[in-house]
Design a protein around this motif. Structure first.
Motif, PDB file in Angstrom:
ATOM      1  N   LEU A 160       7.183  31.888  -8.072  1.00 48.18           N
ATOM      2  CA  LEU A 160       6.921  30.627  -7.398  1.00 48.18           C
ATOM      3  C   LEU A 160       5.581  30.097  -7.914  1.00 48.18           C
ATOM      4  O   LEU A 160       5.005  30.675  -8.842  1.00 48.18           O
ATOM      5  CB  LEU A 160       6.919  30.843  -5.891  1.00 48.18           C
TER       6      LEU A 160
ATOM      7  N   ARG B 116       3.996  30.355   2.201  1.00 44.98           N
ATOM      8  CA  ARG B 116       4.715  29.714   3.301  1.00 44.98           C
ATOM      9  C   ARG B 116       6.228  29.923   3.166  1.00 44.98           C
ATOM     10  O   ARG B 116       6.959  29.886   4.149  1.00 44.98           O
ATOM     11  CB  ARG B 116       4.382  28.221   3.317  1.00 44.98           C
ATOM     12  N   TYR B 117       6.704  30.150   1.947  1.00 48.26           N
ATOM     13  CA  TYR B 117       8.120  30.396   1.707  1.00 48.26           C
ATOM     14  C   TYR B 117       8.431  31.895   1.664  1.00 48.26           C
ATOM     15  O   TYR B 117       9.487  32.323   2.152  1.00 48.26           O
ATOM     16  CB  TYR B 117       8.540  29.772   0.375  1.00 48.26           C
TER      17      TYR B 117
ATOM     18  N   TRP C  20      10.628  34.892   4.550  1.00 46.14           N
ATOM     19  CA  TRP C  20      11.755  35.609   3.935  1.00 46.14           C
ATOM     20  C   TRP C  20      11.547  37.114   4.039  1.00 46.14           C
ATOM     21  O   TRP C  20      12.458  37.869   4.393  1.00 46.14           O
ATOM     22  CB  TRP C  20      11.876  35.158   2.481  1.00 46.14           C
TER      23      TRP C  20
ATOM     24  N   SER D 141      13.917  24.068   5.698  1.00 42.27           N
ATOM     25  CA  SER D 141      12.731  24.695   6.255  1.00 42.27           C
ATOM     26  C   SER D 141      12.178  25.740   5.288  1.00 42.27           C
ATOM     27  O   SER D 141      12.945  26.515   4.703  1.00 42.27           O
ATOM     28  CB  SER D 141      13.069  25.362   7.585  1.00 42.27           C
ATOM     29  N   PRO D 142      10.842  25.803   5.102  1.00 42.53           N
ATOM     30  CA  PRO D 142      10.267  26.881   4.300  1.00 42.53           C
ATOM     31  C   PRO D 142      10.648  28.263   4.822  1.00 42.53           C
ATOM     32  O   PRO D 142      10.659  29.232   4.066  1.00 42.53           O
ATOM     33  CB  PRO D 142       8.755  26.645   4.425  1.00 42.53           C
ATOM     34  N   ASN D 143      10.961  28.348   6.120  1.00 43.55           N
ATOM     35  CA  ASN D 143      11.329  29.635   6.711  1.00 43.55           C
ATOM     36  C   ASN D 143      12.657  30.166   6.169  1.00 43.55           C
ATOM     37  O   ASN D 143      12.899  31.377   6.182  1.00 43.55           O
ATOM     38  CB  ASN D 143      11.431  29.513   8.228  1.00 43.55           C
TER      39      ASN D 143
ATOM     40  N   ALA E 221       3.107  29.100  -1.887  1.00 42.61           N
ATOM     41  CA  ALA E 221       4.356  29.860  -1.913  1.00 42.61           C
ATOM     42  C   ALA E 221       4.404  30.909  -0.809  1.00 42.61           C
ATOM     43  O   ALA E 221       5.487  31.377  -0.443  1.00 42.61           O
ATOM     44  CB  ALA E 221       4.548  30.520  -3.277  1.00 42.61           C
TER      45      ALA E 221
ATOM     46  N   LEU F 128       9.113  24.344  -6.581  1.00 44.89           N
ATOM     47  CA  LEU F 128       9.351  24.258  -5.142  1.00 44.89           C
ATOM     48  C   LEU F 128       9.720  22.820  -4.763  1.00 44.89           C
ATOM     49  O   LEU F 128       9.502  21.886  -5.549  1.00 44.89           O
ATOM     50  CB  LEU F 128       8.112  24.722  -4.385  1.00 44.89           C
TER      51      LEU F 128
ATOM     52  N   TYR G 173      14.227  28.602   3.181  1.00 47.49           N
ATOM     53  CA  TYR G 173      14.495  28.009   1.867  1.00 47.49           C
ATOM     54  C   TYR G 173      14.938  29.027   0.822  1.00 47.49           C
ATOM     55  O   TYR G 173      15.984  28.871   0.179  1.00 47.49           O
ATOM     56  CB  TYR G 173      13.253  27.261   1.378  1.00 47.49           C
ATOM     57  N   LEU G 174      14.165  30.079   0.621  1.00 49.76           N
ATOM     58  CA  LEU G 174      14.480  31.040  -0.433  1.00 49.76           C
ATOM     59  C   LEU G 174      15.787  31.767  -0.152  1.00 49.76           C
ATOM     60  O   LEU G 174      16.572  32.028  -1.063  1.00 49.76           O
ATOM     61  CB  LEU G 174      13.330  32.028  -0.610  1.00 49.76           C
TER      62      LEU G 174
END
Length: 210
Positions: A43, A113-114, A118, A86-88, A111, A74, A90-91
């Motif tokens: 990222l 935040r992502y 996860w 949502s970044p929560n 990154a 991103l 996303y991945l």
């Protein structure tokens, strides 16, 4: 790089530059290495994009060592669409579009935040985390207490944006975490001390994948 044979191999490695789709949204990807090789997902930080890992030679370095190296823009950065996820989550949501599973994730700055959500919610989806002066440490350090995901924390000694103390907080809360402070380096420490960063990253990947 630290070995002549790997340097020679890197000269022959190409970088695939393409877009993949999640639903109707385009995600920009730079990739190197074999499709079946152990994956490393890179990222990027604020004001950067996936191209930084091409410019620094990180993609070719990892590919030369036998990994599937993938860097993505991103949402809203580079040429990835500004995906309203949502970044929560996303991945987790885009991983099938990348056609990899259980990568080592490199997460600098924003990154975090992502990557942190996860890691907290789906730890079995990651083989390891390289957290490079990430954001959201105060929010997630305690949530990750007891996490079994192997974690390398890298910080610049002269980081004026986020103090090294935040890196120590991660090291104290995540049992497997190890903090490495790069001398004379600022916030984007991989730009100031690229060779040291690469040595730490590749050593960590070897510890995970063998």
């Amino acid at each position: 790089m630290t070995c002549d044979s790997c340097t020679t191999a890197e000269d022959d490695i190409g970088i695939d530059d393409y877009h993949t789709l999640h639903s109707t949204y385009r995600i920009h990807v730079l990739a190197a290495g074999g499709f079946k090789d152990p994956p490393v997902l890179l990222l990027h930080g604020r004001n950067l994009d996936a191209s930084i890992w091409d410019e620094l030679g990180t993609l070719k370095l990892l590919a030369a060592m036998g990994y599937r190296a993938m860097a993505i823009d991103l949402p809203g950065y580079g040429t990835t669409d500004d995906i309203r996820l949502s970044p929560n989550t996303y991945l987790k949501e885009i991983l099938p579009a990348l056609e990899i599973s259980r990568p080592v994730v490199v997460a600098p700055c924003i990154a975090g935040r992502y990557a942190f959500p996860w890691m907290q919610r789906h730890p079995k989806d990651l083989n390891g985390l390289v957290a490079v002066a990430p954001v959201a440490v105060p929010e997630f350090a305690h949530r990750l207490s007891g996490s079994e995901v192997p974690t390398l924390v890298i910080w610049g000694e002269l980081d004026a944006r986020y103090p090294v103390a935040l890196g120590r907080q991660l090291e104290e809360n995540i049992p497997s975490a190890r903090l490495e402070v790069l001398p004379g380096a600022r916030h984007a420490c991989y730009l100031d001390q690229t060779e040291i960063f690469h040595d730490l990253l590749t050593t960590f990947c070897k510890s995970i994948y063998g």
